[in-house]
Design a protein around this motif. Structure first.
Motif, PDB file in Angstrom:
ATOM      1  N   LEU A 164       6.805  53.518  33.709  1.00 33.69           N
ATOM      2  CA  LEU A 164       6.458  54.154  32.447  1.00 33.69           C
ATOM      3  C   LEU A 164       7.317  55.377  32.146  1.00 33.69           C
ATOM      4  O   LEU A 164       7.601  55.673  30.986  1.00 33.69           O
ATOM      5  CB  LEU A 164       4.969  54.516  32.419  1.00 33.69           C
ATOM      6  CG  LEU A 164       3.998  53.333  32.596  1.00 33.69           C
ATOM      7  CD1 LEU A 164       2.565  53.794  32.363  1.00 33.69           C
ATOM      8  CD2 LEU A 164       4.341  52.173  31.665  1.00 33.69           C
ATOM      9  N   ASP A 165       7.753  56.089  33.178  1.00 36.10           N
ATOM     10  CA  ASP A 165       8.623  57.244  32.944  1.00 36.10           C
ATOM     11  C   ASP A 165      10.002  56.798  32.466  1.00 36.10           C
ATOM     12  O   ASP A 165      10.611  57.451  31.607  1.00 36.10           O
ATOM     13  CB  ASP A 165       8.742  58.086  34.208  1.00 36.10           C
ATOM     14  CG  ASP A 165       7.434  58.786  34.562  1.00 36.10           C
ATOM     15  OD1 ASP A 165       6.811  59.353  33.646  1.00 36.10           O
ATOM     16  OD2 ASP A 165       7.026  58.739  35.733  1.00 36.10           O
ATOM     17  N   ALA A 166      10.494  55.690  33.001  1.00 35.94           N
ATOM     18  CA  ALA A 166      11.771  55.154  32.535  1.00 35.94           C
ATOM     19  C   ALA A 166      11.653  54.683  31.091  1.00 35.94           C
ATOM     20  O   ALA A 166      12.556  54.905  30.276  1.00 35.94           O
ATOM     21  CB  ALA A 166      12.220  54.007  33.429  1.00 35.94           C
ATOM     22  N   LEU A 167      10.542  54.055  30.762  1.00 37.12           N
ATOM     23  CA  LEU A 167      10.346  53.584  29.391  1.00 37.12           C
ATOM     24  C   LEU A 167      10.218  54.746  28.421  1.00 37.12           C
ATOM     25  O   LEU A 167      10.700  54.673  27.282  1.00 37.12           O
ATOM     26  CB  LEU A 167       9.112  52.677  29.316  1.00 37.12           C
ATOM     27  CG  LEU A 167       9.231  51.330  30.036  1.00 37.12           C
ATOM     28  CD1 LEU A 167       7.911  50.576  29.977  1.00 37.12           C
ATOM     29  CD2 LEU A 167      10.355  50.483  29.437  1.00 37.12           C
ATOM     30  N   ALA A 168       9.565  55.817  28.841  1.00 39.11           N
ATOM     31  CA  ALA A 168       9.476  57.007  27.996  1.00 39.11           C
ATOM     32  C   ALA A 168      10.870  57.567  27.712  1.00 39.11           C
ATOM     33  O   ALA A 168      11.194  57.936  26.568  1.00 39.11           O
ATOM     34  CB  ALA A 168       8.598  58.064  28.661  1.00 39.11           C
ATOM     35  N   ALA A 169      11.698  57.638  28.743  1.00 38.98           N
ATOM     36  CA  ALA A 169      13.068  58.109  28.560  1.00 38.98           C
ATOM     37  C   ALA A 169      13.843  57.186  27.630  1.00 38.98           C
ATOM     38  O   ALA A 169      14.629  57.637  26.788  1.00 38.98           O
ATOM     39  CB  ALA A 169      13.770  58.211  29.915  1.00 38.98           C
ATOM     40  N   CYS A 170      13.602  55.898  27.752  1.00 42.19           N
ATOM     41  CA  CYS A 170      14.306  54.903  26.937  1.00 42.19           C
ATOM     42  C   CYS A 170      13.976  55.053  25.459  1.00 42.19           C
ATOM     43  O   CYS A 170      14.869  55.116  24.612  1.00 42.19           O
ATOM     44  CB  CYS A 170      13.957  53.494  27.424  1.00 42.19           C
ATOM     45  SG  CYS A 170      14.682  52.167  26.430  1.00 42.19           S
ATOM     46  N   ILE A 171      12.699  55.137  25.127  1.00 42.26           N
ATOM     47  CA  ILE A 171      12.301  55.165  23.718  1.00 42.26           C
ATOM     48  C   ILE A 171      12.784  56.440  23.035  1.00 42.26           C
ATOM     49  O   ILE A 171      13.122  56.442  21.846  1.00 42.26           O
ATOM     50  CB  ILE A 171      10.767  54.984  23.569  1.00 42.26           C
ATOM     51  CG1 ILE A 171      10.397  54.623  22.131  1.00 42.26           C
ATOM     52  CG2 ILE A 171      10.013  56.199  24.046  1.00 42.26           C
ATOM     53  CD1 ILE A 171      10.804  53.244  21.689  1.00 42.26           C
ATOM     54  N   VAL A 172      12.856  57.543  23.783  1.00 32.84           N
ATOM     55  CA  VAL A 172      13.359  58.797  23.208  1.00 32.84           C
ATOM     56  C   VAL A 172      14.883  58.786  23.138  1.00 32.84           C
ATOM     57  O   VAL A 172      15.488  59.258  22.165  1.00 32.84           O
ATOM     58  CB  VAL A 172      12.869  60.007  24.020  1.00 32.84           C
ATOM     59  CG1 VAL A 172      13.520  61.296  23.529  1.00 32.84           C
ATOM     60  CG2 VAL A 172      11.351  60.129  23.933  1.00 32.84           C
ATOM     61  N   GLY A 173      15.513  58.234  24.155  1.00 34.23           N
ATOM     62  CA  GLY A 173      16.971  58.273  24.233  1.00 34.23           C
ATOM     63  C   GLY A 173      17.690  57.318  23.303  1.00 34.23           C
ATOM     64  O   GLY A 173      18.834  57.563  22.921  1.00 34.23           O
ATOM     65  N   LEU A 174      17.042  56.235  22.915  1.00 35.11           N
ATOM     66  CA  LEU A 174      17.708  55.172  22.151  1.00 35.11           C
ATOM     67  C   LEU A 174      18.262  55.682  20.817  1.00 35.11           C
ATOM     68  O   LEU A 174      19.460  55.653  20.580  1.00 35.11           O
ATOM     69  CB  LEU A 174      16.735  54.018  21.915  1.00 35.11           C
ATOM     70  CG  LEU A 174      17.318  52.723  21.346  1.00 35.11           C
ATOM     71  CD1 LEU A 174      18.378  52.154  22.268  1.00 35.11           C
ATOM     72  CD2 LEU A 174      16.225  51.711  21.107  1.00 35.11           C
TER      73      LEU A 174
END
Length: 244
Positions: A164-174
């Motif tokens: 979930l932490d990787a996904l949080a980074a992904c959605i913000v970073g995209l």
């Protein structure tokens, strides 16, 4: 490896078949998005060579926690580097939701690598506008009052393999840059497909208006999640990708 990130991929279908890259949506992976819904089966039976990848942060690929690792340019670069790795000069492209945002960036920056693109679950507006709310819910490990963020949190947290932490980074970073001036220069044939009940991929007709080479198909009675396995979606995609 793709820019120091390990990317998992699978090859299915006839070796000399028409290559198509399949790129999944946020918090999903290749097998969930494209195998369980029988896209892989449909396309391999139609003679395609399916190149299925797990995006960084998803599935069996590496899952960095740094938002900068998930820029749309980096994720589009993973697609291009995978084609390089496979000695594939170009391929058709099939994306859904996040995978469509990535595909659009590939078309914009590397048009010679994509022959035709089917982009599902995408519009002029989408879940990326709720990125911070989605990330906050994922990082707190609890739902939110925002209905869009709540839906993505529920989907992501229901799968124990998700980080979930990787996904949080992904959605913000995209954060894709969909400047109309950039989109107006696209010449690659594009088919956009959305469910008529999709409240996530909003304003698809507006996206079509600014991409000269795009056209829209609407799947009746389907929302953002239920459009994926729809037979009408598969038929439209196959017809488009096999057109002369």
């Amino acid at each position: 490896m793709s820019d120091r990130v390990r990317i998992h991929y699978e090859l299915n279908g006839p070796e000399r078949g028409t290559p198509v890259v399949m790129v999944h949506g946020f918090a999903s992976d290749y097998r969930l998005n494209w195998v369980g819904s029988r896209w892989q089966e449909t396309f391999t039976q139609a003679g395609f060579r399916v190149i299925g990848m797990d995006c960084r942060g998803h599935g069996h690929s590496d899952k960095p926690h740094d938002e900068a690792a998930y820029s749309v340019q980096a994720m589009a670069g993973d697609v291009v580097r995978l084609l390089d790795h496979l000695d594939q000069a170009s391929a058709a492209y099939l994306g859904y939701s996040m995978g469509s945002r990535i595909g659009l960036e590939v078309v914009l920056e590397h048009p010679e690598r994509v022959t035709r693109a089917v982009l599902g679950g995408i519009g002029a507006a989408g879940a990326i506008s709720k990125a911070q709310s989605i990330a906050d819910a994922l990082r707190r490990r609890e739902p939110t009052d925002d209905p869009v963020a709540a839906m993505f949190y529920s989907f992501a947290s229901s799968r124990p393999t998700n980080d979930l932490d990787a996904l949080a980074a992904c959605i913000v970073g995209l954060q894709p840059d969909e400047d109309p001036a950039r989109l107006g220069k696209v010449t690659t044939p594009i088919l956009v497909v959305v469910g008529d009940q999709d409240r996530i991929a909003r304003r698809a007709p507006e996206l079509i208006e600014v991409i000269p080479s795009a056209r829209l198909v609407t799947v009746v009675g389907r929302d953002h999640m239920s459009a994926v396995p729809a037979g009408d979606f598969k038929r439209a995609a196959l017809e488009f990708l096999t057109a002369d």
